[in-house]
Design an enzyme around this catalytic site. Structure first.
Site, short mmCIF file in Angstrom:
data_model
loop_
_atom_site.label_atom_id
_atom_site.label_comp_id
_atom_site.label_asym_id
_atom_site.label_seq_id
_atom_site.Cartn_x
_atom_site.Cartn_y
_atom_site.Cartn_z
N SER A 52 0.85 -1.20 0.00
CA SER A 52 0.00 0.00 0.00
C SER A 52 0.88 1.24 0.00
O SER A 52 1.75 1.37 0.87
CB SER A 52 -0.91 0.02 1.23
OG SER A 52 -1.63 1.25 1.26
N VAL A 57 6.92 2.46 4.59
CA VAL A 57 7.93 1.87 3.71
C VAL A 57 7.58 2.12 2.25
O VAL A 57 8.42 2.54 1.45
CB VAL A 57 8.11 0.36 4.00
CG1 VAL A 57 9.09 -0.27 3.01
CG2 VAL A 57 8.60 0.14 5.43
N CYS A 58 6.33 1.87 1.89
CA CYS A 58 5.90 2.07 0.50
C CYS A 58 5.97 3.54 0.11
O CYS A 58 6.37 3.89 -1.00
CB CYS A 58 4.49 1.54 0.30
SG CYS A 58 4.30 -0.22 0.65
N ASP A 59 5.57 4.42 1.02
CA ASP A 59 5.61 5.85 0.81
C ASP A 59 7.03 6.28 0.43
O ASP A 59 7.24 6.95 -0.59
CB ASP A 59 5.15 6.56 2.09
CG ASP A 59 5.26 8.07 2.03
OD1 ASP A 59 4.24 8.72 1.73
OD2 ASP A 59 6.36 8.60 2.31
N VAL A 62 8.20 4.78 -3.11
CA VAL A 62 7.67 5.48 -4.28
C VAL A 62 8.30 6.87 -4.40
O VAL A 62 8.67 7.30 -5.50
CB VAL A 62 6.13 5.55 -4.24
CG1 VAL A 62 5.59 6.33 -5.44
CG2 VAL A 62 5.53 4.15 -4.22
#
Length: 164
Positions: A52, A57-59, A62
């Site tokens: 997500s 971590v994903c933030d 990206v």
């Protein structure tokens, strides 16, 4: 392929992709609710599978690829998650994401099933990265052993620079 989420082993659905193989066709949804498939992409591509984009971590992943994508002339970076297209669009707008294309696998889970990244227990995608050349050949494939870990940015970018 063994993958863990917060130390607990989870089950990936689909076949593991390997370097040298062809990247499978898939469908996903863009932020305008249009279907996108492999044939709609071209050139050298980095496909990032993430749980997500609205998690720490994903933030950062990206945002890092958005910033470093300028190093990659002729390379398109795609981030695919189960987030709804509306949420992806809001997040990209709020964070100034312009160099990464976000796609959602919420509708059919086709990307996850085609790439072996769908996590059965979570209903999310695992963290993985694939570099695909202009002939749809996989030149880099990495499924992170721990979903909550960061990918090796330099390794992925270097693989994209070497792809033809």
């Amino acid at each position: 392929m063994k993958v863990k989420f917060q130390g607990k082993e989870v089950t990936l659905i689909g076949n593991e992709l390997k370097v040298g193989g062809k990247f499978p066709d898939f469908t996903a949804t863009n932020n305008s609710l249009e279907q996108v498939s492999l044939k709609d992409t071209k050139g050298i591509r980095i496909f990032l599978s993430v749980p997500s984009i609205d998690t720490p971590v994903c933030d950062l992943e990206v945002k890092t690829f958005n910033k470093r994508a300028s190093e990659l002339e002729g390379v398109t970076v795609y981030t695919i998650s189960m987030d709804l297209p509306f949420a992806q669009g809001r997040w990209c707008g709020a964070e100034g994401i312009e160099n990464v294309v976000t796609l959602s696998d919420y509708k059919d889970r086709d990307f996850g099933n085609s790439t072996g990244t769908y996590v059965k227990e979570l209903g999310l995608l695992t963290r993985a990265a694939f570099v695909v050349d202009s002939d749809n050949k996989i030149t880099y494939a990495k499924y992170l052993e721990e979903i909550a870990d960061y990918p090796n940015y330099d390794e992925i970018l270097e693989a994209a620079k070497k792809a033809k």
